[in-house]
Each structure stands twice: as structure tokens, then as C-alpha cells.
Design an enzyme around this catalytic site. Structure first.
Site, PDB file in Angstrom:
ATOM      1  N   GLY A  16      48.791  40.978  34.934  1.00  0.00           N
ATOM      2  CA  GLY A  16      48.918  42.188  34.123  1.00  0.00           C
ATOM      3  C   GLY A  16      50.044  43.084  34.603  1.00  0.00           C
ATOM      4  O   GLY A  16      50.529  43.946  33.884  1.00  0.00           O
ATOM      5  N   ARG A  17      50.384  42.909  35.871  1.00  0.00           N
ATOM      6  CA  ARG A  17      51.508  43.697  36.381  1.00  0.00           C
ATOM      7  C   ARG A  17      52.273  42.924  37.448  1.00  0.00           C
ATOM      8  O   ARG A  17      52.795  43.477  38.401  1.00  0.00           O
ATOM      9  CB  ARG A  17      51.043  45.014  36.919  1.00  0.00           C
ATOM     10  CG  ARG A  17      49.972  44.867  37.955  1.00  0.00           C
ATOM     11  CD  ARG A  17      50.024  46.013  38.843  1.00  0.00           C
ATOM     12  NE  ARG A  17      48.829  46.062  39.646  1.00  0.00           N
ATOM     13  CZ  ARG A  17      48.541  47.109  40.364  1.00  0.00           C
ATOM     14  NH1 ARG A  17      49.321  48.142  40.343  1.00  0.00           N
ATOM     15  NH2 ARG A  17      47.475  47.109  41.102  1.00  0.00           N
ATOM     16  N   LYS A  49      55.739  42.779  41.631  1.00  0.00           N
ATOM     17  CA  LYS A  49      54.469  43.434  41.306  1.00  0.00           C
ATOM     18  C   LYS A  49      54.769  44.884  40.936  1.00  0.00           C
ATOM     19  O   LYS A  49      55.306  45.631  41.761  1.00  0.00           O
ATOM     20  CB  LYS A  49      53.525  43.366  42.503  1.00  0.00           C
ATOM     21  CG  LYS A  49      52.138  43.894  42.202  1.00  0.00           C
ATOM     22  CD  LYS A  49      51.157  43.473  43.283  1.00  0.00           C
ATOM     23  CE  LYS A  49      49.780  44.075  43.055  1.00  0.00           C
ATOM     24  NZ  LYS A  49      48.832  43.685  44.094  1.00  0.00           N
ATOM     25  N   GLY A 105      51.049  48.175  33.700  1.00  0.00           N
ATOM     26  CA  GLY A 105      51.795  47.113  34.392  1.00  0.00           C
ATOM     27  C   GLY A 105      52.602  47.629  35.579  1.00  0.00           C
ATOM     28  O   GLY A 105      53.447  46.909  36.112  1.00  0.00           O
ATOM     29  N   ARG A 157      57.000  39.833  45.916  1.00  0.00           N
ATOM     30  CA  ARG A 157      56.126  38.969  46.711  1.00  0.00           C
ATOM     31  C   ARG A 157      56.659  37.535  46.678  1.00  0.00           C
ATOM     32  O   ARG A 157      57.211  37.093  45.664  1.00  0.00           O
ATOM     33  CB  ARG A 157      54.709  38.938  46.134  1.00  0.00           C
ATOM     34  CG  ARG A 157      54.078  40.295  45.970  1.00  0.00           C
ATOM     35  CD  ARG A 157      52.588  40.184  45.826  1.00  0.00           C
ATOM     36  NE  ARG A 157      52.142  39.651  44.551  1.00  0.00           N
ATOM     37  CZ  ARG A 157      50.877  39.722  44.139  1.00  0.00           C
ATOM     38  NH1 ARG A 157      49.951  40.270  44.914  1.00  0.00           N
ATOM     39  NH2 ARG A 157      50.520  39.241  42.961  1.00  0.00           N
ATOM     40  N   ARG A 187      45.925  30.723  41.240  1.00  0.00           N
ATOM     41  CA  ARG A 187      44.621  31.203  41.720  1.00  0.00           C
ATOM     42  C   ARG A 187      43.494  30.311  41.187  1.00  0.00           C
ATOM     43  O   ARG A 187      43.701  29.553  40.236  1.00  0.00           O
ATOM     44  CB  ARG A 187      44.396  32.626  41.173  1.00  0.00           C
ATOM     45  CG  ARG A 187      45.463  33.598  41.591  1.00  0.00           C
ATOM     46  CD  ARG A 187      45.818  34.536  40.439  1.00  0.00           C
ATOM     47  NE  ARG A 187      47.016  35.320  40.755  1.00  0.00           N
ATOM     48  CZ  ARG A 187      46.998  36.478  41.385  1.00  0.00           C
ATOM     49  NH1 ARG A 187      45.854  37.022  41.712  1.00  0.00           N
ATOM     50  NH2 ARG A 187      48.107  37.107  41.681  1.00  0.00           N
ATOM     51  N   ASP A 207      39.849  35.562  40.653  1.00  0.00           N
ATOM     52  CA  ASP A 207      41.263  35.701  40.273  1.00  0.00           C
ATOM     53  C   ASP A 207      42.110  36.152  41.459  1.00  0.00           C
ATOM     54  O   ASP A 207      43.331  36.137  41.384  1.00  0.00           O
ATOM     55  CB  ASP A 207      41.419  36.702  39.110  1.00  0.00           C
ATOM     56  CG  ASP A 207      40.708  38.018  39.380  1.00  0.00           C
ATOM     57  OD1 ASP A 207      39.503  37.984  39.644  1.00  0.00           O
ATOM     58  OD2 ASP A 207      41.368  39.069  39.343  1.00  0.00           O
ATOM     59  N   ASP A 221      46.753  39.373  46.869  1.00  0.00           N
ATOM     60  CA  ASP A 221      46.339  40.613  46.204  1.00  0.00           C
ATOM     61  C   ASP A 221      45.731  41.624  47.169  1.00  0.00           C
ATOM     62  O   ASP A 221      44.514  41.768  47.292  1.00  0.00           O
ATOM     63  CB  ASP A 221      45.363  40.328  45.046  1.00  0.00           C
ATOM     64  CG  ASP A 221      46.138  39.921  43.799  1.00  0.00           C
ATOM     65  OD1 ASP A 221      47.356  39.649  43.908  1.00  0.00           O
ATOM     66  OD2 ASP A 221      45.538  39.869  42.716  1.00  0.00           O
TER      67      ASP A 221
HETATM   68  P1  AMP Z   1      43.176  43.333  40.627  1.00  0.00           P
HETATM   69  O1  AMP Z   1      41.753  43.774  40.741  1.00  0.00           O
HETATM   70  O2  AMP Z   1      44.182  44.370  41.125  1.00  0.00           O
HETATM   71  O3  AMP Z   1      43.411  41.996  41.201  1.00  0.00           O
HETATM   72  O4  AMP Z   1      43.490  43.247  39.080  1.00  0.00           O
HETATM   73  C1  AMP Z   1      42.660  42.630  38.150  1.00  0.00           C
HETATM   74  C2  AMP Z   1      43.402  42.417  36.879  1.00  0.00           C
HETATM   75  O5  AMP Z   1      43.880  43.670  36.364  1.00  0.00           O
HETATM   76  C3  AMP Z   1      44.624  41.520  36.979  1.00  0.00           C
HETATM   77  O6  AMP Z   1      44.693  40.791  35.805  1.00  0.00           O
HETATM   78  C4  AMP Z   1      45.752  42.510  37.088  1.00  0.00           C
HETATM   79  O7  AMP Z   1      46.965  41.961  36.656  1.00  0.00           O
HETATM   80  C5  AMP Z   1      45.285  43.631  36.157  1.00  0.00           C
HETATM   81  N1  AMP Z   1      45.871  44.932  36.484  1.00  0.00           N
HETATM   82  C6  AMP Z   1      45.599  45.705  37.560  1.00  0.00           C
HETATM   83  N2  AMP Z   1      46.315  46.846  37.514  1.00  0.00           N
HETATM   84  C7  AMP Z   1      47.062  46.815  36.387  1.00  0.00           C
HETATM   85  C8  AMP Z   1      48.008  47.691  35.766  1.00  0.00           C
HETATM   86  N3  AMP Z   1      48.340  48.864  36.307  1.00  0.00           N
HETATM   87  N4  AMP Z   1      48.561  47.299  34.609  1.00  0.00           N
HETATM   88  C9  AMP Z   1      48.238  46.122  34.053  1.00  0.00           C
HETATM   89  N5  AMP Z   1      47.357  45.264  34.566  1.00  0.00           N
HETATM   90  C10 AMP Z   1      46.769  45.585  35.726  1.00  0.00           C
HETATM   91 MG    MG Z   2      44.360  40.511  41.335  1.00  0.00          MG
END
Ligand code: AMP
Ligand code: MG
Length: 521
Positions: free
Chosen positions: A102-103, A122, A135, A192, A199, A269, A279
Site C-alpha cells: 500500500g505504500r 517505502k 501511501g 529498503r 511474504r 503479511d 516491516d
Molecule cells: P502494516 O501493518 O504496516 O504492515 O500494513 C498493513 C497494510 O496496510 C499493508 O498492506 C500496507 O501496505 C498498508 N498500509 C499501511 N500504511 C499505509 C499508508 N499510509 N498508505 C497506504 N497503505 C498503507
Molecule cells: Mg506490512
């Protein structure tokens, strides 16, 4: 500047046929092509010189305008086509469906000296997997990721790496406590590096959609590039692959337990198929030894991802991976056997690891038992885990009980509150420890050297990262440099950094970012 670019992942799997960068479900594809957002005024905060060298680049290369443009996403290498991966995941024990990068935006793979470096930005803007979020990433969480991934590498623990951290010049809105008080923060991008960012969730998403064709393509690709020594065929090949992922995951988790690292969000994930730490979000380092501790406020209720539960969760996640790979293996008893083996291996290896931390003999059950009992004692009064293991390494065979107690006394946060009952328990434990080391053939020096190679002296305590963040918010990056340099030699005595070999200061006990972290990043 020498680039040797490959795009093996995008060549091996089908991509999303839609090119529009809008949040959506992406089916039948492993990724979507996406162009990073332009940063308005990118500035390099720090870069990892040694990692740049590993890529075959000089300091000048890293300091060039072209590299700044590339690592901020403002320029695209002409031989590359950036993309975001599609994956799903089990979050906090529940299937969450499609998640994806997502980002994070993958740039290309660069090959140098036989090593594959997949480049990923990232915080470089939204992708089709952003689920209506921005993102982007903020400076504070980017500093935490940058410093901790490099520290993990120098601890000898498998991890994704961080090449650079850049401020974008753009502001990002975040509600750090999720309490309705959003503020603007500095935006940042971490570049990164890892051989691959695949994953568990990449496999799970295909399996959940019964897309066996792509599941097989992804698994074959992963084996061919990252597990090339697996030479068996058909279903056995996939079972052998699963076994190796289990092995790597055990090793990773044992390593985390050894150094007191709490990942904080062990969702599937966030589990690397290569057994890398990946992550860095609301992670933390155990300071006073507490198996129930989690740094993640989002997990404060159930404490699913607490320090003492990471082995169980690793197993739980592997069960999900087994389910995902099942269509390629189709042998329930064989998968069950691998997973059962994980459990028994884990317990045995865990106590052996604890014994090694004390310089004890791992083939002696008594020694393993003593090492396990220590973890209970450490939790009885606030005892700094890192400091304790470094201090006990000074024990000598000729010492008497009170000498050893004196040695370790500065590891306790407040010796005055220790009851007589607990003091007696410590005396008993020390007596047994002295017996063990006296029965051992290793000299005091040999034992100490072994212990110090396993027990880091310097870790990125949460308050230390926060101090570096507070300074960086004012554009003072000197503490990032200081911590980065110190953490390159975590097992060495570095007299110039003695002030960092200290218990957490009292002010950090309750400060946000030091004791508790939200997922806001
Ligand atoms: P995480 O818990 O940080 O591993 O994120 C879980 C999911 O949320 C993953 O698919 C990330 O890419 C997405 N995500 C987290 N923060 C953001 C953000 N600011 N914008 C878009 N997607 C995000
Ligand atoms: Mg993640």
C-alpha cells in the site's frame, strides 16, 4: 555508476492488466505497475555506506543528484518498471483479504557480486493496494525502520536492509495516538533492500482466490531464485520448500528471542518467505525482562504479539502458509508432521539458545533447565535483560555467591524493592550457576567471549530511537549517525558509547514512542 538490473519477479508472474493507480481488488496478477509520487524537495538524511559498497557503489555515487532522484522516486531507471506487489494476510488472527504494497513501490533488482538486491521505496505514494490511505510515511517511523534494520543486520539476524532515508519536503497528516488529534508531520522515504520482499501473504492471496496457476508460478519462482538447492520434484519439491521456510522461521524467531526484539505485528503479511525480519512498525526491544510485553498499543488488549508469544505465533503463521501451499502438496499428514516437528524443535532449540546465552553446555539438560528457570526469575523484579546477560558474563569460577550478586546488581531497575524471598531465589540460582560453570571445561575467558558474541551490549532501545527522532525533527541528524555507527558493533565493548549501555531512563517509561507505539506511521 554501475547498475546491473533484472526484473525477475515481474517476468515470472503476470501483472495487473489495469494501469490506473486507484485502490481496488487486483485478481489474477502478482503485482501492479505504478509510478512513485514526485517528492517536492528530497533531501538525504542518512545512507548506509557499507550497503552502498555491497551494491558496488561509491560514496560519491550515493551523494549524486541522480541517486537522490532515484531513491526518492523522482526518477525511474530506464531499465526498470516500478510495481507494487499483491498479497493478502491474516491480521491479528483473522483473514484480512487483499492487502498488498500500500505504500511500498518496488523499483528493480540490482545484481552485484552474485547478490540480488531488490530495491523498494517505502512511503513513495499510493498504489492500487493503498485502500484509500495516502501511501506515505513519516520521518519518525522511517528513522525507526532505517536504524533498526541496519542494527538487526549487524546483530547477525536475517533482515531486510535500509540503504537510505530521505525527507521528501512534503507534509503528511497523522493522528499518532488515533485519538482525533491529527497533525502534519515530515514525510520521508526509506529505500529498503532484500533479495526479495515476498511474504507468506503473497501465497495466501492466490490460495484464497483458488488461483492455483499463479500460486504455482510464485512458488516455482521463489524456489528457483531463493531456494535453488531444492532439487526434488513435484509435490515433494513444495514440501521440501515448506520445511525450509519453517526452519528459517524458527531460526529467525529464536534470534529475536535471543536479543529481546519484539516485532509487534507478526501478521502473515509481515512474514518474509526468506525468513527475514520485515516491516519495522511498532516494534520494540525488551528492556526490563517481561514475556508479556508488547510495544504495540493496537495489541495492548490481547497482547497476541507479546515477546513471550513470538514462537507460538511463528508456528500459527506457518500453519496459514501450510494451508496456502496445500494445493501444491496435497498431503495433510506430511504437512502436520513438519509442523509438529517445528513445535518440538522450537522448545529444544529455545532452551539450548538460553543455555548458550549463559555460556552453558547445551547438551546438559540441567544446564538448559537452569537457563529456562532464569527467565522466570528475571521477570520477578524489573531486570534489564541486555545488561543482565552482559554482566553475568563476568562471573568467574572462583567467585562466591555474593560476588556474583554484586556483579549483576546494576541490572535491576530498583534493587531496594527486591523482597527477601526473591533474593533467596537469586542466591539459589547463582549457586547452581556457579556449580555449572565449575563443572565446565571452558575457562572463564572462553565462556565470557562466547557469551558476549551472543548477548549484544548495544541495542536500539526505544527511547534512543526517540531521541534521534526528536533531534531529526529539528534537522539535527547527528544522533542518527552516532547510533548507526555504534550499532554496527553491537557485541563489542565500545568505551566511547558507554552511556548507551544503561538502563532506560525513568522519563522514558511512559513516553509515547518509548514505551508504547501505535501503528501510525
Ligand atoms: P502494516 O501493518 O504496516 O504492515 O500494513 C498493513 C497494510 O496496510 C499493508 O498492506 C500496507 O501496505 C498498508 N498500509 C499501511 N500504511 C499505509 C499508508 N499510509 N498508505 C497506504 N497503505 C498503507
Ligand atoms: Mg506490512
Amino acid at each position: 555508476m554501475n547498475f546491473n538490473i533484472q526484473n525477475s519477479f515481474t517476468s515470472a508472474l503476470p501483472g495487473d492488466s489495469l494501469l490506473e493507480n486507484k485502490s481496488r481488488q487486483v485478481e489474477g496478477a502478482g503485482y501492479s505497475y505504478v509510478i512513485p509520487r514526485k517528492a517536492s524537495s528530497p533531501k538525504m538524511v542518512h545512507f548506509a555506506k557499507e550497503l552502498a559498497t555491497d551494491c558496488g557503489w561509491t560514496l560519491q555515487d550515493l551523494q549524486s543528484d541522480w541517486m537522490l532522484s532515484l531513491l526518492s522516486g523522482n526518477e525511474i531507471h530506464p531499465e526498470s518498471k516500478p510495481y507494487a506487489m499483491c498479497y493478502g494476510g491474516h491480521q491479528f488472527g483473522h483473514w484480512a483479504g487483499q492487502l498488498g504494497d500500500g505504500r511500498a513501490i518496488n523499483l528493480f533488482e540490482h545484481i552485484h557480486n552474485g547478490h540480488r538486491f531488490s530495491f523498494q521505496l517505502k512511503g513513495a505514494g499510493p498504489t492500487p493496494y493503498s485502500r484509500n490511505s495516502d501511501g506515505l510515511a513519516v520521518l519518525r517511523s522511517s528513522i525507526r525502520e532505517y536504524l533498526c534494520s541496519e542494527s538487526m543486520h549487524y546483530l547477525g539476524i536475517p533482515t531486510t536492509r535500509a540503504l537510505s532515508i530521505i525527507t521528501t519536503g512534503d507534509e503528511v497528516l497523522r493522528d499518532i495516538l488515533y485519538d482525533g488529534h491529527p497533525t502534519m508531520e515530515k514525510g520521508a522515504i526509506v529505500c529498503r533492500l532484500a533479495p526479495s520482499f515476498i511474504r507468506f501473504g503473497n501465497f495466501e492471496i492466490f490460495a484464497s482466490r483458488k488461483d492455483i496457476n499463479n500460486l504455482k508460478l510464485l512458488t516455482d519462482y521463489t524456489i528457483q531464485y531463493f531456494y535453488p538447492h531444492i532439487t526434488s520434484h513435484d509435490n515433494t519439491k513444495y514440501l521440501d520448500f515448506f520445511k525450509e521456510v519453517c526452519q528459517r522461521t524458527i531460526e529467525l524467531t529464536l534470534n529475536w528471542q535471543r536479543v529481546g526484539f519484539v516485532h509487534g505485528v507478526m501478521n502473515t503479511d509481515n512474514m518474509s518467505i526468506l525468513g527475514l525480519t520485515i516491516d519495522y512498525g511498532p516494534y520494540g526491544w525488551v528492556e526490563d525482562y517481561d514475556p508479556n510485553w508488547t510495544p504495540n498499543t493496537t495489541d495492548a488488549q490481547g497482547k497476541r504479539y507479546r515477546y513471550g508469544n513470538q514462537g507460538n505465533i511463528a508456528l500459527w503463521n506457518l500453519v496459514q502458509l501450510a494451508n496456502a501451499l496445500y494445493p501444491l502438496i496435497e498431503d495433510v499428514p506430511a504437512l502436520e508432521e513438519v509442523l509438529e516437528n517445528f513445535q518440538s524443535t522450537w522448545e529444544d532449540q529455545y532452551s539450548a539458545m538460553l543455555a548458550r546465552k549463559l555460556g552453558l553446555n547445551t547438551s546438559e539438560n540441567d544446564h538448559k533447565k537452569l537457563a529456562l528457570e532464569l527467565t522466570k526469575l528475571l521477570a520477578e523484579v524489573e531486570t534489564d535483560m541486555t545488561i543482565f546477560y552482559r554482566l553475568i558474563a563476568h562471573a568467574e569460577k572462583t567467585m562466591i555467591n555474593t560476588d556474583v550478586f554484586q556483579l549483576i546488581s546494576s541490572a535491576f531497575y530498583n534493587l531496594e524493592v527486591m523482597s527477601e524471598e526473591i533474593k533467596i531465589k537469586w542466591q539459589n540460582w547463582i549457586d547452581r550457576y556457579l556449580n555449572c560453570i565449575n563443572a565446565d571445561a571452558n575457562s572463564d575467558l572462553e565462556r565470557k567471549t562466547k557469551m558476549n558474541n551472543l548477548n549484544p551490549k548495544y541495542i536500539l532501545r526505544n527511547y534512543m530511537a526517540q531521541l534521534a527522532i526528536d533531534a531529526a525533527e529539528k534537522e539535527d541528524y547527528s544522533l542518527i549517525e552516532e547510533l548507526y555507527t555504534m550499532l554496527k558493533k553491537p557485541y563489542d565493548d565500545q568505551p566511547e558509547y558507554e552511556k548507551w549501555f544503561a538502563k532506560r531512563p525513568e522519563w522514558a517509561r511512559t513516553k509515547i514512542g518509548c514505551s508504547m507505539l501505535s501503528c501510525s506511521s
